[in-house]
Write a protein that holds these residues in place. Structure first.
Motif, PDB file in Angstrom:
ATOM      1  N   GLN A  10     -35.754 -13.564  25.317  1.00  0.00           N
ATOM      2  CA  GLN A  10     -34.728 -12.594  25.610  1.00  0.00           C
ATOM      3  C   GLN A  10     -34.895 -11.205  24.993  1.00  0.00           C
ATOM      4  O   GLN A  10     -35.878 -11.043  24.142  1.00  0.00           O
ATOM      5  CB  GLN A  10     -33.406 -13.106  25.276  1.00  0.00           C
ATOM      6  N   GLY A  11     -34.403 -10.153  25.546  1.00  0.00           N
ATOM      7  CA  GLY A  11     -34.868  -8.804  25.065  1.00  0.00           C
ATOM      8  C   GLY A  11     -35.472  -7.990  25.839  1.00  0.00           C
ATOM      9  O   GLY A  11     -35.354  -8.221  27.390  1.00  0.00           O
ATOM     10  N   ILE A  12     -36.019  -6.913  25.573  1.00  0.00           N
ATOM     11  CA  ILE A  12     -36.872  -5.965  26.567  1.00  0.00           C
ATOM     12  C   ILE A  12     -38.168  -6.123  26.206  1.00  0.00           C
ATOM     13  O   ILE A  12     -38.590  -6.153  24.896  1.00  0.00           O
ATOM     14  CB  ILE A  12     -36.328  -4.575  26.168  1.00  0.00           C
ATOM     15  N   PHE A  13     -38.963  -6.329  27.193  1.00  0.00           N
ATOM     16  CA  PHE A  13     -40.501  -6.364  26.942  1.00  0.00           C
ATOM     17  C   PHE A  13     -41.247  -5.263  27.698  1.00  0.00           C
ATOM     18  O   PHE A  13     -40.687  -4.943  28.835  1.00  0.00           O
ATOM     19  CB  PHE A  13     -40.949  -7.836  27.645  1.00  0.00           C
ATOM     20  N   HIS A  14     -42.197  -4.516  27.081  1.00  0.00           N
ATOM     21  CA  HIS A  14     -43.242  -3.706  27.819  1.00  0.00           C
ATOM     22  C   HIS A  14     -44.415  -4.550  28.357  1.00  0.00           C
ATOM     23  O   HIS A  14     -45.283  -4.759  27.497  1.00  0.00           O
ATOM     24  CB  HIS A  14     -43.522  -2.784  27.049  1.00  0.00           C
ATOM     25  N   LEU A  15     -44.489  -4.881  29.529  1.00  0.00           N
ATOM     26  CA  LEU A  15     -45.652  -5.841  30.062  1.00  0.00           C
ATOM     27  C   LEU A  15     -46.597  -4.689  30.490  1.00  0.00           C
ATOM     28  O   LEU A  15     -46.945  -4.452  31.529  1.00  0.00           O
ATOM     29  CB  LEU A  15     -45.063  -6.491  31.105  1.00  0.00           C
ATOM     30  N   SER A  17     -26.812 -11.439  25.504  1.00  0.00           N
ATOM     31  CA  SER A  17     -28.045 -11.095  25.449  1.00  0.00           C
ATOM     32  C   SER A  17     -29.103 -12.148  25.903  1.00  0.00           C
ATOM     33  O   SER A  17     -30.018 -12.005  26.485  1.00  0.00           O
ATOM     34  CB  SER A  17     -28.500 -10.667  24.181  1.00  0.00           C
ATOM     35  N   GLU A  18     -28.522 -13.349  25.697  1.00  0.00           N
ATOM     36  CA  GLU A  18     -29.324 -14.566  26.039  1.00  0.00           C
ATOM     37  C   GLU A  18     -29.379 -14.835  27.772  1.00  0.00           C
ATOM     38  O   GLU A  18     -29.830 -15.582  28.315  1.00  0.00           O
ATOM     39  CB  GLU A  18     -28.844 -15.968  25.562  1.00  0.00           C
ATOM     40  N   LYS A  19     -28.598 -13.985  28.553  1.00  0.00           N
ATOM     41  CA  LYS A  19     -28.527 -13.979  30.020  1.00  0.00           C
ATOM     42  C   LYS A  19     -29.180 -13.149  30.804  1.00  0.00           C
ATOM     43  O   LYS A  19     -29.492 -13.161  31.771  1.00  0.00           O
ATOM     44  CB  LYS A  19     -26.935 -13.709  30.340  1.00  0.00           C
ATOM     45  N   PHE A  20     -30.084 -12.043  29.929  1.00  0.00           N
ATOM     46  CA  PHE A  20     -30.902 -11.479  30.733  1.00  0.00           C
ATOM     47  C   PHE A  20     -32.096 -11.102  30.045  1.00  0.00           C
ATOM     48  O   PHE A  20     -32.238 -11.285  28.758  1.00  0.00           O
ATOM     49  CB  PHE A  20     -30.239  -9.958  31.053  1.00  0.00           C
ATOM     50  N   VAL A  21     -33.242 -10.630  30.737  1.00  0.00           N
ATOM     51  CA  VAL A  21     -34.378 -10.038  30.142  1.00  0.00           C
ATOM     52  C   VAL A  21     -35.032  -9.010  31.046  1.00  0.00           C
ATOM     53  O   VAL A  21     -34.772  -8.834  32.162  1.00  0.00           O
ATOM     54  CB  VAL A  21     -35.749 -10.895  30.321  1.00  0.00           C
ATOM     55  N   ILE A  22     -35.103  -7.721  30.239  1.00  0.00           N
ATOM     56  CA  ILE A  22     -35.565  -6.501  31.028  1.00  0.00           C
ATOM     57  C   ILE A  22     -37.245  -6.215  30.871  1.00  0.00           C
ATOM     58  O   ILE A  22     -37.606  -6.295  29.726  1.00  0.00           O
ATOM     59  CB  ILE A  22     -34.864  -5.172  30.348  1.00  0.00           C
ATOM     60  N   LEU A  23     -37.883  -6.264  31.919  1.00  0.00           N
ATOM     61  CA  LEU A  23     -39.213  -6.388  31.846  1.00  0.00           C
ATOM     62  C   LEU A  23     -39.744  -4.923  32.328  1.00  0.00           C
ATOM     63  O   LEU A  23     -39.451  -4.584  33.690  1.00  0.00           O
ATOM     64  CB  LEU A  23     -39.929  -7.477  32.767  1.00  0.00           C
ATOM     65  N   ARG A  24     -40.104  -3.818  31.564  1.00  0.00           N
ATOM     66  CA  ARG A  24     -40.553  -2.796  31.914  1.00  0.00           C
ATOM     67  C   ARG A  24     -41.930  -2.882  32.299  1.00  0.00           C
ATOM     68  O   ARG A  24     -42.890  -3.215  31.552  1.00  0.00           O
ATOM     69  CB  ARG A  24     -40.313  -1.684  30.783  1.00  0.00           C
ATOM     70  N   LEU A  25     -42.528  -2.036  33.509  1.00  0.00           N
ATOM     71  CA  LEU A  25     -43.667  -2.132  33.974  1.00  0.00           C
ATOM     72  C   LEU A  25     -44.485  -0.755  33.799  1.00  0.00           C
ATOM     73  O   LEU A  25     -43.713   0.265  34.211  1.00  0.00           O
ATOM     74  CB  LEU A  25     -43.743  -2.840  35.301  1.00  0.00           C
ATOM     75  N   PRO A  26     -45.666  -0.857  33.642  1.00  0.00           N
ATOM     76  CA  PRO A  26     -46.490   0.333  33.797  1.00  0.00           C
ATOM     77  C   PRO A  26     -46.946   0.590  35.513  1.00  0.00           C
ATOM     78  O   PRO A  26     -46.296   0.036  36.137  1.00  0.00           O
ATOM     79  CB  PRO A  26     -47.483   0.551  32.595  1.00  0.00           C
ATOM     80  N   VAL A  27     -47.787   1.225  35.258  1.00  0.00           N
ATOM     81  CA  VAL A  27     -48.718   1.268  36.662  1.00  0.00           C
ATOM     82  C   VAL A  27     -49.213  -0.032  36.757  1.00  0.00           C
ATOM     83  O   VAL A  27     -50.146  -0.474  36.080  1.00  0.00           O
ATOM     84  CB  VAL A  27     -49.724   2.521  36.596  1.00  0.00           C
ATOM     85  N   VAL A  28     -49.122  -0.467  38.005  1.00  0.00           N
ATOM     86  CA  VAL A  28     -49.600  -2.113  38.170  1.00  0.00           C
ATOM     87  C   VAL A  28     -50.769  -1.982  39.176  1.00  0.00           C
ATOM     88  O   VAL A  28     -50.533  -1.454  40.309  1.00  0.00           O
ATOM     89  CB  VAL A  28     -48.538  -2.812  38.885  1.00  0.00           C
ATOM     90  N   LEU A  29     -51.661  -2.224  38.984  1.00  0.00           N
ATOM     91  CA  LEU A  29     -53.190  -2.244  39.599  1.00  0.00           C
ATOM     92  C   LEU A  29     -53.411  -3.706  39.771  1.00  0.00           C
ATOM     93  O   LEU A  29     -52.954  -4.725  39.739  1.00  0.00           O
ATOM     94  CB  LEU A  29     -54.299  -1.443  38.788  1.00  0.00           C
TER      95      LEU A  29
END
Length: 284
Positions: free
Chosen positions: A206-211, A145-157
């Protein structure tokens, strides 16, 4: 012991794209940043940009040349080719002192309709794009888990975002612009994503982020409001109805929230898309 110079080296795959280039410009004053481009013009003579075609090229030579401490994936292109590329990235990250930040999407939830989605909700996608993003997320979760980060993106304006450019052109020519009156979304700015990525790297998170914005808005409402604030000219809004009832394609931060400075609201996104100089341009 880790090498500080190595940890300061960042490689952005897709650094010539809208989001990738915004992240590149944010990190450049603070890190030793390298990037890739494919067909974009103007990067040929840039000594820290490398030509990379996800459908033709392997990554190993580039990775070994740069030896990044952080890799950011903003890749676009054929899904099968992208998946193979991320298999290479996974292999490299797993065997080197390196961390991968993967830009994912709210589309990993486009098979859900009734509620906003949070970081640890079960993913479910109907679109091929959403299913592709899920496949990479799952692949990355096989490494520590310390090796990756998942960054989920919404509609980007943003002022120069492709969707806002499309809206301006539609307004200028009184052309059609599709909106979804029953679709509830979250939004953000490319500039805000870049700041958030910078913070996540600095703090070694680390982990999953909802940006995404802390609130939601109907798809039609936000684009109609932005158009009304941009100038007197208006596009022809073409209403598209996917379902009879309100449908959510909105991600919200809940577990992995960032400090207040790094959060954003729908109102702030609208404000940033309608800067005064842009209004002047459209009205004249």
């Amino acid at each position: 012991m880790s090498n500080p110079q190595h940890n300061n080296r960042i490689l952005i795959f897709g650094a010539s794209g809208f989001i990738g280039n915004t992240v590149y410009k944010e990190l450049l004053p603070y890190f030793n940043v390298f990037g890739t481009y494919c067909n974009a013009k103007g990067f040929e003579n840039n000594q820290v940009f490398f030509n990379y075609d996800v459908e033709k090229d392997h990554m190993y030579e580039l990775l070994n040349a740069v030896q990044p401490g952080v890799i950011i994936s903003c890749l676009r292109g054929d899904f099968k080719a992208q998946y193979k590329a991320h298999e290479e990235l996974k292999s490299y990250v797993a065997t080197h002192d390196c961390k991968l930040l993967f830009l994912s999407s709210d589309c990993v939830f486009d098979g859900k309709f009734e509620f906003p989605s949070y970081e640890h909700d079960l993913v479910k996608a109907e679109s091929s794009y959403g299913r592709y993003k899920i496949s990479v997320e799952r692949m990355l979760q096989e490494i520590p888990s310390e090796k990756f980060v998942i960054l989920r993106l919404p509609v980007v304006l943003g002022v120069n975002a492709p969707k806002i450019e499309q809206l301006k052109q539609a307004a200028m020519h009184h052309a059609a612009f599709e909106v979804y009156p029953n679709l509830i979304i979250s939004v953000t700015l490319a500039d805000k994503i870049a700041q958030q990525v910078h913070y996540i790297i600095n703090k070694k998170l680390q982990g999953i982020f909802h940006l995404a914005s802390e609130d939601v808005v109907h798809h039609a409402d936000i684009f109609q409001e932005i158009a009304s604030k941009l100038g007197d000219k208006s596009p022809i809004f073409k209403n598209v109805y996917g379902r009879n009832d309100d449908t959510y394609l909105a991600i919200l931060p809940k577990k992995n929230t960032l400090p207040k400075t790094y959060r954003i609201t729908v109102e702030e996104v609208i404000e940033a898309c309608t800067l005064k100089e842009e209004i002047y341009t459209l009205k004249n």
